[in-house]
Design a protein around this motif. Structure first.
Motif, PDB file in Angstrom:
ATOM      1  N   LEU A 224       0.996  -1.170  -0.028  1.00 31.37           N
ATOM      2  CA  LEU A 224       0.045   0.189  -0.001  1.00 31.37           C
ATOM      3  C   LEU A 224       0.950   1.234  -0.056  1.00 31.37           C
ATOM      4  N   ARG A 225       0.622   2.176  -0.983  1.00 31.31           N
ATOM      5  CA  ARG A 225       1.394   3.399  -1.075  1.00 31.31           C
ATOM      6  C   ARG A 225       0.893   4.487  -0.083  1.00 31.31           C
ATOM      7  N   PRO A 226       1.787   5.377   0.223  1.00 25.21           N
ATOM      8  CA  PRO A 226       1.310   6.457   1.326  1.00 25.21           C
ATOM      9  C   PRO A 226      -0.376   6.970   0.712  1.00 25.21           C
ATOM     10  N   ARG A 227      -0.659   7.448   1.822  1.00 24.20           N
ATOM     11  CA  ARG A 227      -2.091   8.270   1.642  1.00 24.20           C
ATOM     12  C   ARG A 227      -2.038   9.275   0.719  1.00 24.20           C
ATOM     13  N   PRO A 228      -2.927   9.440  -0.179  1.00 22.77           N
ATOM     14  CA  PRO A 228      -3.022  10.476  -1.317  1.00 22.77           C
ATOM     15  C   PRO A 228      -3.412  11.725  -0.678  1.00 22.77           C
ATOM     16  N   ASP A 229      -2.613  12.749  -1.065  1.00 22.53           N
ATOM     17  CA  ASP A 229      -2.454  14.419  -0.799  1.00 22.53           C
ATOM     18  C   ASP A 229      -3.938  14.815  -1.227  1.00 22.53           C
ATOM     19  N   ILE A 230      -4.648  15.526  -0.115  1.00 22.37           N
ATOM     20  CA  ILE A 230      -6.173  16.135  -0.539  1.00 22.37           C
ATOM     21  C   ILE A 230      -5.840  17.454  -0.916  1.00 22.37           C
ATOM     22  N   ILE A 231      -6.327  17.835  -2.208  1.00 23.90           N
ATOM     23  CA  ILE A 231      -6.674  19.353  -2.693  1.00 23.90           C
ATOM     24  C   ILE A 231      -7.744  19.847  -2.516  1.00 23.90           C
ATOM     25  N   GLY A 232      -8.048  20.904  -1.963  1.00 25.30           N
ATOM     26  CA  GLY A 232      -9.243  21.441  -1.575  1.00 25.30           C
ATOM     27  C   GLY A 232      -9.746  21.931  -2.807  1.00 25.30           C
ATOM     28  N   ARG A 233     -10.671  21.408  -3.477  1.00 22.38           N
ATOM     29  CA  ARG A 233     -11.352  21.798  -4.730  1.00 22.38           C
ATOM     30  C   ARG A 233     -12.355  23.108  -4.572  1.00 22.38           C
ATOM     31  N   ARG A 234     -11.944  24.228  -4.953  1.00 19.44           N
ATOM     32  CA  ARG A 234     -12.732  25.585  -4.540  1.00 19.44           C
ATOM     33  C   ARG A 234     -12.690  25.847  -2.861  1.00 19.44           C
ATOM     34  N   MET A 245     -12.148  33.239   0.488  1.00 21.19           N
ATOM     35  CA  MET A 245     -11.018  33.327   1.262  1.00 21.19           C
ATOM     36  C   MET A 245     -11.597  32.267   2.330  1.00 21.19           C
ATOM     37  N   VAL A 246     -12.652  32.532   2.763  1.00 24.08           N
ATOM     38  CA  VAL A 246     -13.025  31.610   4.014  1.00 24.08           C
ATOM     39  C   VAL A 246     -13.134  30.220   3.783  1.00 24.08           C
ATOM     40  N   SER A 247     -13.434  29.709   2.519  1.00 13.32           N
ATOM     41  CA  SER A 247     -13.411  28.518   1.858  1.00 13.32           C
ATOM     42  C   SER A 247     -12.224  27.957   1.856  1.00 13.32           C
ATOM     43  N   PHE A 248     -11.147  28.706   1.323  1.00  6.05           N
ATOM     44  CA  PHE A 248      -9.658  27.954   1.391  1.00  6.05           C
ATOM     45  C   PHE A 248      -9.123  27.951   2.616  1.00  6.05           C
ATOM     46  N   ASN A 249      -9.557  28.864   3.495  1.00  9.07           N
ATOM     47  CA  ASN A 249      -8.870  28.490   4.904  1.00  9.07           C
ATOM     48  C   ASN A 249      -9.565  27.463   5.550  1.00  9.07           C
ATOM     49  N   ARG A 250     -10.821  27.113   5.512  1.00 11.95           N
ATOM     50  CA  ARG A 250     -11.237  25.947   5.911  1.00 11.95           C
ATOM     51  C   ARG A 250     -10.763  24.930   5.489  1.00 11.95           C
ATOM     52  N   ALA A 251     -10.591  24.686   4.114  1.00 12.85           N
ATOM     53  CA  ALA A 251      -9.895  23.547   3.421  1.00 12.85           C
ATOM     54  C   ALA A 251      -8.552  23.378   4.108  1.00 12.85           C
ATOM     55  N   LEU A 252      -7.568  24.199   4.251  1.00 10.73           N
ATOM     56  CA  LEU A 252      -6.223  24.236   5.223  1.00 10.73           C
ATOM     57  C   LEU A 252      -6.454  23.656   6.346  1.00 10.73           C
ATOM     58  N   GLN A 253      -7.567  24.166   7.197  1.00  6.25           N
ATOM     59  CA  GLN A 253      -7.818  23.662   8.386  1.00  6.25           C
ATOM     60  C   GLN A 253      -7.923  22.094   8.614  1.00  6.25           C
TER      61      GLN A 253
END
Length: 583
Positions: A224-234, A245-253
Motif C-alpha cells: 500500500l502506497r502513502p495516503r494521497p494528498d488532499i486538494i481543496g477543490r474550490r 477566502m473563508v472556504s480556502f482557509n477551511r480547507a487548509l484547516q
C-alpha cells in the motif's frame, strides 16, 4: 339412511390471512385458493419483479452517486438557471418506491412459498405501474442531463463487488427453497425444466463471478502506497462559499495540502475566482446590476466584481445543509465575503506552504484580454510571491512561454503523447482513471490527480491504486479516513470466495433433497389420515370445527326400528354404530 359428509377442520391462519390480505385484499378463507396462478397474474408478477430490479439498480446508482451530488445540481442549474438541491425529491421518491415494491415482492414470494394463488389487488397494480413508469422516466432524464455519471457504477464495483457478490449468493441460495418446491412436483413440464436450468446457470455464474472482479484493495497491505494528498477543490465548498477566502482557509484547516480554484480574467485584466460563466448563482449581481445578471462574468471590471457579495447566497440557499452547524461568528464572516482574486488565494497558499492548482477559463474571442490572458495570470502569480514550482495550471497551452510553471493536462493521454507535450502530471476525472492506466502512468513517472473525490469509498479505491493526490469538495470528510475502508490479501479473498461457494452449493443440494423427500412423503400420505390427525392433535380452543353434517332421509317410508342415532354434544362429534350412528 344416513348420508355422511367429510369432517372439515378450519384452522386459524393469521399469517396467511395477513399475506393474502395485504397483497390481494383476500382476507377470508373462501377467497383464497391453492390452485396455480393465472397467466395474467403471472404477468403481473413479472412486472413486479422488473420494477424491483430496476429500482434496485436505481437505488444503488444514487447511493454511489452521492460523491457527485454537487455536480448534478450544477448540471441542473446550467439548464434551468435556478439553483436547487434536486437530489432531495429524487432520494425521497426513490426510498418510498423501493420500500413499497420490496414489500410487495416479499409478499409475492410468501405466496409462492405457501402455495397460495397470487392475485395482486388493483390498487397495488396501479402503484406498481406508477412506480415503474416514474423510475423509467428518471433513468431517461438522468441519461439526458447527466449521462456521464453512469460510469460511476463500474468504478464503484471496484469497491463493492466482493460484498455484492456475497449478498447475491446468499439471496440466490435462499431462493432455491422456492425453486426446489416448484420443480420437484410430480407433474413436471418443460417449463419446470427451463426454470431449473435458468436457476442453475445463474448459480454457476455467481460462483464464477469473482474471476471478473478488478478490486485494487485486494492486495498485500505491505504494498500500500502513502495516503494521497488532499486538494481543496474550490476550498471547502460544503463548509463555506466556494472560491472564497473563508472556504480556502477551511480547507487548509481540515488538512488540505493544496488548493484548487477556477480562474476567470476580468475585462481589465484581473484574474479572479469564479466557476460559473455568469455571476448569478454565487453573487448578488441580480440586485446590484440587474440588467447585466446574464452577462459573462469576464465582461465585468474588477471594481464592479469586488462590489458584489459572494457569501450571502450560501447562507440563504444552504446547498449542503451545513448552515445550521455554523456559529454566529462564522455566519457573519461568510455573509460579508466578496469575490476572491487570484492574488489573494495564492498569497494564502504561500503563507500555508501549500501548492495551487489553477483551472483557467480562457476569455471568449471578443474579450479585450483574449490574447493577453496568459500574461495576466503570470503577473498575478509573480505578484503573489509564491514559488512558480508550486503552481500548476490547465490548460496546457502556450507551453513555449511557460518557464518554471507546472502545466497539467485534464484529458486522458498516452505515455507517448505526454512525453511529446513535455507534461509531467495529469488531472483526470475518476471515471477516466482506471487501475491499469494509473499503474502505467506511475511506472513512467507521471503524477496523477483525480477529481472529484468526496466519498471515503472512492478515496479508498484510489488509495489502493496508488494515486498520489485527489481533488475534493469535502476535505473535512476525507480527513476522517486514515486508512482504506477495507483491505484484503488475495489469499484471504480466495478463501472467502471458495468457502462461500461450497457452503452455498451444499445448502442448495440439501434444500432440493429435502423438498424431494417432503413432496414424496405428502404424495404417499392418505388425505383422510392428514385430516383426522389434524383433528386429534388440536384442541377445540385452537381449531374452529364445522360440525359434521348429517342428512337423514327416510327410505321405505321411514327409519327401521333398529336404527339409532346418538349425538354427544360435549365433544361435538357423531360416530356411527352398527345400527346407525353411535358414540
Amino acid at each position: 339412511m344416513v348420508k355422511h359428509q367429510p369432517l372439515q377442520v378450519y384452522e386459524k391462519q393469521v399469517f396467511v390471512s395477513f399475506v393474502t390480505g395485504i397483497y390481494g385484499c383476500r382476507w377470508k378463507r373462501y377467497q383464497r385458493s391453492q390452485e396455480d396462478s393465472s397467466r395474467w397474474e403471472c404477468a403481473w408478477f413479472i412486472i413486479l419483479c422488473s420494477s424491483f430490479f430496476l429500482l434496485l439498480f436505481w437505488t444503488y446508482f444514487w447511493l454511489v452517486a452521492q460523491n457527485d451530488f454537487n455536480e448534478f445540481n450544477w448540471s441542473v442549474y446550467n439548464r434551468s438557471g435556478e439553483w436547487r438541491d434536486e437530489t432531495i425529491p429524487i432520494l425521497t421518491s426513490t426510498t418510498v418506491g423501493f420500500s413499497y415494491i420490496t414489500f410487495l415482492m416479499i409478499l409475492a414470494l410468501f405466496h409462492i412459498s405457501l402455495g397460495q394463488q397470487m392475485n395482486l389487488y388493483w390498487v397495488h397494480k396501479i402503484g406498481v405501474l406508477a412506480t415503474l413508469i416514474t423510475t423509467i422516466s428518471g433513468v431517461v432524464t438522468v441519461d439526458d442531463i447527466w449521462g456521464d455519471e453512469w460510469d460511476i457504477l463500474l468504478v464503484s464495483l471496484q469497491s463493492t463487488a466482493p460484498f455484492l457478490h456475497l449478498g447475491a449468493l446468499a439471496t440466490v441460495t435462499a431462493i432455491s427453497w422456492l425453486v426446489a418446491g416448484y420443480v420437484v412436483r410430480r407433474e413436471r413440464s418443460n417449463f419446470h425444466v427451463m426454470v431449473l436450468l435458468i436457476y442453475i446457470v445463474i448459480l454457476l455464474a455467481l460462483y464464477l463471478a469473482p474471476l471478473t472482479f478488478t478490486c485494487p484493495c485486494i492486495m498485500d497491505r505491505h504494498s500500500l502506497r502513502p495516503r494521497p494528498d488532499i486538494i481543496g477543490r474550490r476550498g471547502a465548498p460544503m463548509l463555506a462559499p466556494e472560491n472564497t477566502m473563508v472556504s480556502f482557509n477551511r480547507a487548509l484547516q481540515h488538512g488540505a495540502s493544496s488548493l484548487e480554484a477556477d480562474v476567470t480574467i476580468s475585462v481589465d485584466g484581473v484574474p479572479f475566482l469564479m466557476r460559473d460563466r455568469t455571476l448569478r448563482r454565487t453573487t448578488d449581481v441580480s440586485k446590484v446590476f440587474p440588467a447585466r445578471q446574464y452577462d459573462d462574468a469576464s465582461f465585468f471590471n474588477w471594481t464592479e466584481i469586488r462590489s458584489l457579495n459572494a457569501g450571502q447566497w450560501f447562507l440563504e440557499s444552504d446547498p449542503y445543509w451545513t448552515v445550521e452547524t455554523l456559529t454566529a461568528r462564522d455566519r457573519s464572516r461568510i455573509g460579508n465575503q466578496t469575490v476572491c482574486s487570484l492574488v489573494e488565494m495564492l498569497r494564502l497558499a504561500a503563507r500555508a506552504n501549500s501548492s495551487a492548482l489553477l483551472d483557467i477559463r480562457k476569455p471568449p474571442p471578443e474579450h479585450p484580454r483574449y490574447r493577453s490572458w496568459f500574461m495576466d495570470t503570470l503577473w498575478a502569480v509573480q505578484k503573489a510571491g509564491i514559488s512558480q514550482k508550486r503552481v500548476t495550471w490547465t490548460p496546457d497551452t502556450d507551453r513555449g512561454r511557460v518557464r518554471g510553471l507546472q502545466q497539467t493536462a485534464n484529458e486522458k493521454l498516452s505515455v507517448e503523447e505526454i512525453r511529446q507535450r513535455g507534461i509531467t502530471s495529469l488531472t483526470l476525472h475518476y471515471s477516466k482513471a482506471s487501475h491499469k492506466d494509473i499503474q502505467e502512468y506511475l511506472a513512467n513517472n507521471v503524477s496523477v490527480t483525480v477529481y472529484p473525490v468526496n466519498d471515503p469509498w472512492l478515496l479508498s479505491v484510489l488509495w489502493c491504486s496508488g494515486v498520489p493526490s485527489v481533488s475534493s469538495d469535502a476535505p473535512q470528510v476525507l480527513r476522517k479516513v486514515p486508512y482504506p475502508i477495507w483491505l484484503m490479501s488475495q489469499n484471504a479473498y480466495n478463501f472467502i470466495w471458495i468457502t462461500s461457494d461450497l457452503v452455498s452449493l451444499a445448502v442448495v443440494i440439501g434444500i432440493f433433497c429435502f423438498q424431494k423427500w417432503r413432496m414424496s412423503g405428502m404424495q404417499n400420505y392418505n388425505p383422510e389420515q392428514i385430516m383426522l390427525s389434524a383433528v386429534t392433535r388440536r384442541s377445540s380452543r385452537d381449531v374452529n370445527i364445522m360440525k359434521e353434517k348429517l342428512i337423514f332421509s327416510e327410505l321405505n317410508n321411514g327409519l327401521s326400528s333398529t336404527e339409532e342415532l346418538s349425538l354427544y354434544p360435549e365433544n361435538g362429534y357423531a360416530r356411527y354404530s352398527d345400527g346407525g350412528v353411535s358414540d
